[in-house]
Enzyme design. Structure first.
Site, mmCIF file in Angstrom:
data_model
loop_
_atom_site.group_PDB
_atom_site.id
_atom_site.type_symbol
_atom_site.label_atom_id
_atom_site.label_comp_id
_atom_site.label_asym_id
_atom_site.label_seq_id
_atom_site.Cartn_x
_atom_site.Cartn_y
_atom_site.Cartn_z
ATOM 1 N NE ARG A 36 -4.242 7.039 -1.770
ATOM 2 C CZ ARG A 36 -3.904 5.209 -2.450
ATOM 3 N NH1 ARG A 36 -4.195 5.492 -3.702
ATOM 4 N NH2 ARG A 36 -3.764 4.628 -2.041
ATOM 5 N N GLY A 96 0.698 -1.818 -9.930
ATOM 6 C CA GLY A 96 1.396 -2.816 -9.715
ATOM 7 C C GLY A 96 0.977 -3.434 -7.696
ATOM 8 N N GLY A 97 -0.294 -1.957 -7.365
ATOM 9 C CA GLY A 97 -0.270 -1.927 -5.975
ATOM 10 C C GLY A 97 1.309 -2.285 -5.228
ATOM 11 C CB THR A 119 -1.522 1.709 -10.495
ATOM 12 O OG1 THR A 119 -2.492 0.946 -8.922
ATOM 13 C CG2 THR A 119 -1.052 2.897 -10.205
ATOM 14 C CB SER A 132 -0.732 5.682 -2.609
ATOM 15 O OG SER A 132 -0.159 5.351 -3.323
ATOM 16 C CB SER A 133 2.612 0.879 -2.854
ATOM 17 O OG SER A 133 2.261 0.608 -1.550
ATOM 18 C CB THR A 188 -4.539 4.017 -8.889
ATOM 19 O OG1 THR A 188 -5.320 1.796 -8.500
ATOM 20 C CG2 THR A 188 -4.709 4.615 -7.811
#
EC number: 2.3.2.2
Length: 562
Positions: free
Chosen positions: A95, A463-464, A371, A442-443, A389
């Protein structure tokens, strides 16, 4: 009659497209599924050369940096979940990080109010990229083939070019339209003569090829030190960015223990924080385990209501508790993924009416867009689920023309204003406030499900914040309803994230009667064309067959097996 004849070709095309949507790819020896078929083929070729799942994932990810610049990247970051053939799972966290000069009030004006757009649409939205470090660490620890062999296919694609597709052309039309003042993106889709590329033309990216060649020769140091790092820092200085030479030199990817859960005998492995995906997925699967799905039909009002209430509670917990584990040592992770906690939460669900999302109470009330993802399975049974992403589609829409890649705008994933949580979805809790070297929450939810301690389902999605819920529903469809992976991917998806208090749903897949019934229960609904773009693989241990499927919402995606 004449009208019918004129309509017939379109009807046949529609029926043919339905068949394509439901298609699956089968293989015995290896499978790669990604958002671009040409990149999937790159990964498959690596498997055919004797590479393992990690090798194929690394090569595919570098290829996507060439073929899918909206999300594939070396200027962003992400996560890998890896399971070997013996069922041992681990994760790689690459990340992005906040630069050393970042502060928790960097996006506020003199009155302490958030400056609209500054944390998404300016150079200050760029986090320190992690992709190259993450792919390098994964290869160093678990790869098989030489590093150079994995980067070279992407170099070849960037040097020799590949067919400019309609998805890229649509982006090119937008970024080169009259009045668009983004010079970098305006030039991005032009050929050597300065004209905008057209579909089926050959697109070459020599600057990106040069950057990738340096990474091929020098590995991680080829990005974070030397010529490339120097040009990144120079660009930052020229554009009032805050990423420095020290930021790049200090960046490291981290191997972390996965979040582990279970559902009716299956084991679920997903990302731990700084991703919220694994915690949320397991929490929701535990909630579903409390329900009787012999009494709740798929896509019924009760089904959508129950999923919504599970999502509402889980996203409230996400907002209250989760952030970078290196900065938050007291996150109640074991509690959140426990079966006992799920029972407590499930007992607080009223199946006759909607709960209310209260921005002041978080989960306490309930105690009673780009992403990309790729999935890989090799012939030995090793599996990789990789999601990475740039945040928005085409990230910050900024980059050095000398380097040929786009920077992320991931700093927008931090909570921008301490203590301010609003009904529109802005969160202000402490665990995810900006701090130097902190990784933003993050998702992303790369996930591997094991059956009999072997990889069974490899899945993930862009997709966030919707990622968590689309992955959750797909995993649930496969495990509870025994859906084939393509059907599970294409089935109705909904999304609720606590705040705003709205159910987003795929408008052509929810019946009007169900929508009305949900509204009568107190829910608010908003239609969407689609949610997520899942890429998945399942393994049939009895028949020894892999089945791969890519979401039809990504027309250039595909599963490549052999």
């Amino acid at each position: 009659m004449n009208s019918y004849i004129r309509t017939l070709p379109y009807l046949l095309l529609f029926l043919f497209s339905i068949n394509l949507i439901s298609a699956q790819t089968y293989a015995k020896n290896g499978m790669v599924v990604s958002s671009n078929m040409e990149s999937s083929k790159v990964g498959r070729a690596i498997l055919q050369k004797g590479g393992n799942a990690i090798d194929a994932a690394v090569a595919t990810a570098f290829s996507l940096a060439v073929t899918l610049p909206s999300a594939g990247n070396i200027g962003g970051g992400g996560f890998i979940v890896y399971m070997d053939s013996k069922g041992k799972a681990t994760t790689i966290d690459f990340r992005e990080k906040a630069p050393l000069a970042a502060t928790n009030d960097m996006y506020l004006d003199k009155e302490g109010e958030l400056i609209k757009g500054i944390n998404h649409n300016t150079v200050k939205a760029i986090g320190v990229p992690g992709t190259v470090a993450g792919l390098y660490l994964a290869h160093r620890k678990y790869g098989k083939l030489p590093w150079k062999d994995l980067v070279q296919p992407a170099i070849d694609q960037a040097t020799n070019g590949f067919t400019f597709n309609w998805s890229l052309f649509k982006a090119a039309e937008y970024f080169t339209k009259e009045g668009n003042d983004n010079r970098f993106m305006d030039n991005y889709f032009r050929n050597e003569n300065g004209t905008v590329l057209q579909p089926t033309e050959n697109w070459k990216q020599p600057q990106l090829a040069n950057t990738l060649s340096i990474i091929r020769e020098k590995g991680k140091d080829g990005f974070y030190k030397g010529e490339v790092a120097k040009k990144i820092v120079q660009w930052m200085k020229e554009n009032e960015g805050i990423i420095t030479k020290k930021d790049l030199k200090k960046y490291e990817a981290i191997e972390r223990k996965p979040m582990e859960g279970s559902y009716k005998g299956y084991k679920i492995y997903s990302m731990p924080p700084p991703s919220s995906g694994g915690v949320a997925l397991i929490e929701m699967m535990n909630l579903m385990e409390q329900a009787d799905f012999k009494e709740i039909e798929f896509n019924s009002t009760a089904y959508v209501h129950l999923l919504t209430e599970a999502m509402r509670r889980t996203f409230a917990d996400r907002a209250e508790h989760l952030g970078d584990p290196d900065f938050n040592l007291d996150m109640p992770l074991e509690k959140l993924i426990s079966k006992e906690f799920a029972k407590q939460r499930f007992n607080g669900i009223d199946m006759t009416k909607a709960s209310v999302s209260d921005s002041t109470k978080f989960g306490q009330l309930y105690d009673g867009e780009s992403t990309t993802h790729l999935s890989v399975l090799d012939k030995h049974g090793n599996a990789v689920s990789l999601t990475y992403t740039l945040e928005y589609s085409y990230g910050s829409k900024m980059g050095s023309e000398e380097l040929g890649f786009i920077f992320n705008n991931e700093m927008g994933d931090f909570n921008p204003q301490a203590g301010i949580t609003k009904s529109n979805g802005q969160i202000g809790t402490a665990p995810n406030l900006v701090a130097p070297e902190k990784r933003m929450l993050s998702s992303m939810t790369p996930t591997i499900v094991a059956k009999n301690d072997k990889p069974y389902l490899v899945i993930g999605s862009p997709g966030g914040r919707t990622i968590i819920n689309t992955v959750f529903q797909t995993v649930f469809n496969v495990l509870e309803y025994n859906m084939p992976v393509n059907k599970a991917i294409e089935a109705l998806k909904i999304h609720h994230q606590w705040l705003p208090d709205v159910i987003r749903y795929e408008k052509h897949l929810l019946s009007p009667d169900t929508k009305k019934a949900l509204e009568n229960m107190g829910h608010t609904l908003e239609p969407r064309e689609n949610l997520g773009a899942l890429m998945g693989i399942t393994w049939d241990d009895e028949k020894k067959v892999m089945t791969g499927a890519s979401d039809s919402s990504r027309p250039d995606g595909g599963a490549a097996g052999y």
